[in-house]
Design an enzyme around this catalytic site. Sequence first.
Site: not given
Length: 179
Positions: A13, A85, A124, A126, A137
Site C-alpha cells: 500500500k 481498517r 523490511r 521495521r 497482523r
Amino acid sequence: MNIIFLGAPGSGKGTQSALLVEKHQLTHLSTGDMLRAEIAAGSALGLQAKAVMDAGELVSDEIVIAMIAQRLSQATGVLFDGFPRTLSQAQALDALLAEKGLSITHVIELKVDSEEIVSRLLARGRADDNEQTIRNRLNVFESQTKPLVDYYNAQGKLHSVVGVGSVDEIHAQIERHLS
Ligand code: B4P
C-alpha cells in the site's frame, strides 16, 4: 479522485501510494505514517500506539478516526493508505466525506498471499516486522479489515489488483482501474 488502498500488511500500500500521489497530486493520508510520527515524537498518543502496533493489533478506531478528521479539512483529492481498517472506520469516513459533499471514488484492493507477505516484511525489518507480530497482523486483517472488501464491493467501488510482480507492473494495473 478520493482513493482507498486496501490490503494486508506488506501488500505494498505504502509503495504504490507514493507513485500515485506523485502522479495525480493527491494528498497522502497514511494512518501508519501518522502513528509512527507520534511514536518518533514521543507523544502520549505515540506511547500508547507503540505497544498496540508492536503486538500487531489495531490502534483504537477513536484515535485513528480523529487523526483523519483533523487532516481532512484541508484536503482535496485524497489517497487513504491503510485507512479504513475496520467497518466502523469505513462508516465514519463515509460520514466525514458526506458532510463535505464528497465520497470515495475508487477502492484498490491489493491481493498478496500470506507467505509472500511474511517474507517481504521479514526482509523490511521495521520494529513491528517480526514473524509472530506479522502473523498476528495477518489474522487481524482477515477478521477486521477483510469485511471491507464486501462493504465497498456493495457500493460498486472495489477494484482488485494482484499485488505480486514488479512495482511498476502493479502501478500500471492500478492506473488502468483509475482511468
Ligand atoms: P501500515 O503503516 O499501514 O503498514 P503495513 O500495512 O505494514 O504496510 P504496507 O502495505 O504499506 O506495505 P509496504 O508498501 O510498506 O500499518 C502499520 C501498523 O499501524 C498496523 O499494524 C496498525 O497497528 C497501525 N495502524 C495503521 N493504520 C491503522 C488504522 N487505520 N487503524 C488501526 N491501526 C492502524 O510494503 C512492505 C514491503 O514490501 C516493503 O519492504 C516493500 O519494499 C515491499 N514491496 C512492496 N511492493 C512489492 C512488490 N511488488 N514486490 C516485492 N516487494 C514489495
